[in-house]
Scaffold this motif. Structure first.
Motif, short mmCIF file in Angstrom:
data_model
loop_
_atom_site.label_atom_id
_atom_site.label_comp_id
_atom_site.label_asym_id
_atom_site.label_seq_id
_atom_site.Cartn_x
_atom_site.Cartn_y
_atom_site.Cartn_z
N ALA A 30 -10.90 0.97 -19.33
CA ALA A 30 -9.79 1.64 -20.00
C ALA A 30 -8.66 1.96 -19.02
O ALA A 30 -7.50 2.09 -19.43
CB ALA A 30 -10.28 2.93 -20.66
N SER A 31 -8.97 2.08 -17.76
CA SER A 31 -7.98 2.44 -16.75
C SER A 31 -6.87 1.40 -16.63
O SER A 31 -7.09 0.21 -16.87
CB SER A 31 -8.65 2.58 -15.38
OG SER A 31 -9.54 3.66 -15.36
N SER A 32 -5.72 1.87 -16.23
CA SER A 32 -4.60 0.98 -15.91
C SER A 32 -4.92 0.31 -14.58
O SER A 32 -5.30 0.98 -13.62
CB SER A 32 -3.32 1.81 -15.80
OG SER A 32 -2.30 1.05 -15.23
N THR A 33 -4.80 -1.01 -14.52
CA THR A 33 -5.11 -1.74 -13.29
C THR A 33 -3.93 -2.63 -12.91
O THR A 33 -3.42 -3.37 -13.74
CB THR A 33 -6.37 -2.61 -13.45
OG1 THR A 33 -6.22 -3.45 -14.58
CG2 THR A 33 -7.61 -1.75 -13.63
N THR A 34 -3.50 -2.53 -11.66
CA THR A 34 -2.39 -3.36 -11.19
C THR A 34 -2.77 -4.06 -9.90
O THR A 34 -3.62 -3.59 -9.15
CB THR A 34 -1.11 -2.52 -10.95
OG1 THR A 34 -1.40 -1.51 -9.99
CG2 THR A 34 -0.59 -1.90 -12.22
N ILE A 35 -2.13 -5.19 -9.67
CA ILE A 35 -2.31 -5.95 -8.44
C ILE A 35 -0.93 -6.10 -7.81
O ILE A 35 0.05 -6.33 -8.51
CB ILE A 35 -2.96 -7.33 -8.71
CG1 ILE A 35 -3.19 -8.11 -7.40
CG2 ILE A 35 -2.17 -8.14 -9.72
CD1 ILE A 35 -4.03 -9.37 -7.57
N ALA A 36 -0.87 -5.93 -6.50
CA ALA A 36 0.41 -6.02 -5.80
C ALA A 36 0.28 -6.90 -4.56
O ALA A 36 -0.74 -6.88 -3.88
CB ALA A 36 0.90 -4.64 -5.41
N GLU A 59 -3.42 -14.10 2.26
CA GLU A 59 -2.49 -13.04 1.89
C GLU A 59 -3.26 -11.80 1.44
O GLU A 59 -4.33 -11.90 0.84
CB GLU A 59 -1.55 -13.50 0.79
CG GLU A 59 -0.61 -14.59 1.25
CD GLU A 59 0.38 -15.05 0.21
OE1 GLU A 59 1.51 -15.37 0.61
OE2 GLU A 59 0.04 -15.07 -0.98
N GLU A 60 -2.69 -10.64 1.72
CA GLU A 60 -3.32 -9.38 1.36
C GLU A 60 -2.76 -8.86 0.04
O GLU A 60 -1.56 -8.87 -0.17
CB GLU A 60 -3.09 -8.33 2.45
CG GLU A 60 -3.79 -7.01 2.17
CD GLU A 60 -3.60 -6.01 3.27
OE1 GLU A 60 -4.52 -5.89 4.11
OE2 GLU A 60 -2.55 -5.36 3.31
N ILE A 61 -3.67 -8.44 -0.83
CA ILE A 61 -3.27 -7.85 -2.10
C ILE A 61 -3.78 -6.41 -2.14
O ILE A 61 -4.71 -6.05 -1.42
CB ILE A 61 -3.81 -8.65 -3.32
CG1 ILE A 61 -5.34 -8.85 -3.26
CG2 ILE A 61 -3.14 -9.99 -3.42
CD1 ILE A 61 -6.10 -7.83 -4.02
N THR A 62 -3.14 -5.61 -2.97
CA THR A 62 -3.57 -4.23 -3.19
C THR A 62 -3.84 -4.06 -4.67
O THR A 62 -3.00 -4.40 -5.50
CB THR A 62 -2.49 -3.23 -2.74
OG1 THR A 62 -2.21 -3.45 -1.36
CG2 THR A 62 -2.95 -1.79 -2.95
N VAL A 63 -5.01 -3.54 -5.00
CA VAL A 63 -5.39 -3.29 -6.39
C VAL A 63 -5.42 -1.77 -6.59
O VAL A 63 -6.00 -1.05 -5.78
CB VAL A 63 -6.76 -3.90 -6.74
CG1 VAL A 63 -7.20 -3.51 -8.14
CG2 VAL A 63 -6.69 -5.42 -6.61
N THR A 64 -4.78 -1.32 -7.67
CA THR A 64 -4.74 0.10 -7.99
C THR A 64 -5.33 0.31 -9.38
O THR A 64 -4.95 -0.40 -10.32
CB THR A 64 -3.29 0.62 -7.96
OG1 THR A 64 -2.71 0.32 -6.68
CG2 THR A 64 -3.23 2.12 -8.20
N CYS A 65 -6.23 1.27 -9.49
CA CYS A 65 -6.84 1.63 -10.77
C CYS A 65 -6.56 3.10 -11.03
O CYS A 65 -6.77 3.94 -10.16
CB CYS A 65 -8.35 1.41 -10.73
SG CYS A 65 -8.84 -0.27 -10.32
N GLU A 66 -6.08 3.39 -12.24
CA GLU A 66 -5.77 4.76 -12.58
C GLU A 66 -6.17 5.05 -14.01
O GLU A 66 -5.73 4.38 -14.94
CB GLU A 66 -4.26 5.01 -12.39
CG GLU A 66 -3.88 6.46 -12.42
CD GLU A 66 -2.46 6.70 -11.95
OE1 GLU A 66 -2.05 7.86 -11.99
OE2 GLU A 66 -1.76 5.74 -11.56
N GLY A 67 -7.05 6.05 -14.19
CA GLY A 67 -7.50 6.40 -15.53
C GLY A 67 -8.89 7.01 -15.52
O GLY A 67 -9.44 7.31 -14.45
N ALA A 68 -9.44 7.17 -16.70
CA ALA A 68 -10.73 7.85 -16.88
C ALA A 68 -11.88 7.18 -16.14
O ALA A 68 -12.75 7.85 -15.60
CB ALA A 68 -11.05 7.95 -18.36
N ASP A 69 -11.89 5.85 -16.10
CA ASP A 69 -12.99 5.13 -15.44
C ASP A 69 -12.53 4.40 -14.18
O ASP A 69 -13.04 3.34 -13.83
CB ASP A 69 -13.66 4.16 -16.42
CG ASP A 69 -12.69 3.17 -17.04
OD1 ASP A 69 -11.47 3.24 -16.75
OD2 ASP A 69 -13.14 2.31 -17.81
#
Length: 85
Positions: A30-36, A59-69
């Motif tokens: 359910a969390s918002s997930t982004t890749i940068a 190449e280096e990527i950054t993954v961000t997860c934000e939310g309940a899970d």
């Protein structure tokens, strides 16, 4: 918010097949997930968002997860990258 970085080791980078599997994995949460990559950012739940980054081997990527899970999402996505990319 949970975040991790990963350096892509797959020879072809993030191409269509693993990108599709990555989107399916992110969609489980359910969390918002982004890749940068650098200044570019994309939604991990949308294949065009992932493919538009054009991530290559080394190449280096950054993954961000934000939310309940977010904890579970970050752990599962990091495991996915280690196993597939």
């Amino acid at each position: 918010m949970k975040q991790f970085t990963y350096v892509i080791t797959d020879e072809a980078g993030i191409h269509a097949r693993p990108a599709g599997l990555l989107v399916k994995e992110a969609a489980k949460f359910a969390s918002s997930t982004t890749i940068a990559k650098g200044a570019k950012k994309g939604d991990l739940k949308r294949i065009f968002g992932v493919m538009a980054l054009g991530v290559k081997k080394g190449e280096e990527i950054t993954v961000t997860c934000e939310g309940a899970d977010e904890d579970a999402a970050a752990a599962a996505l990091e495991a996915f990258f280690k196993a597939n990319l």
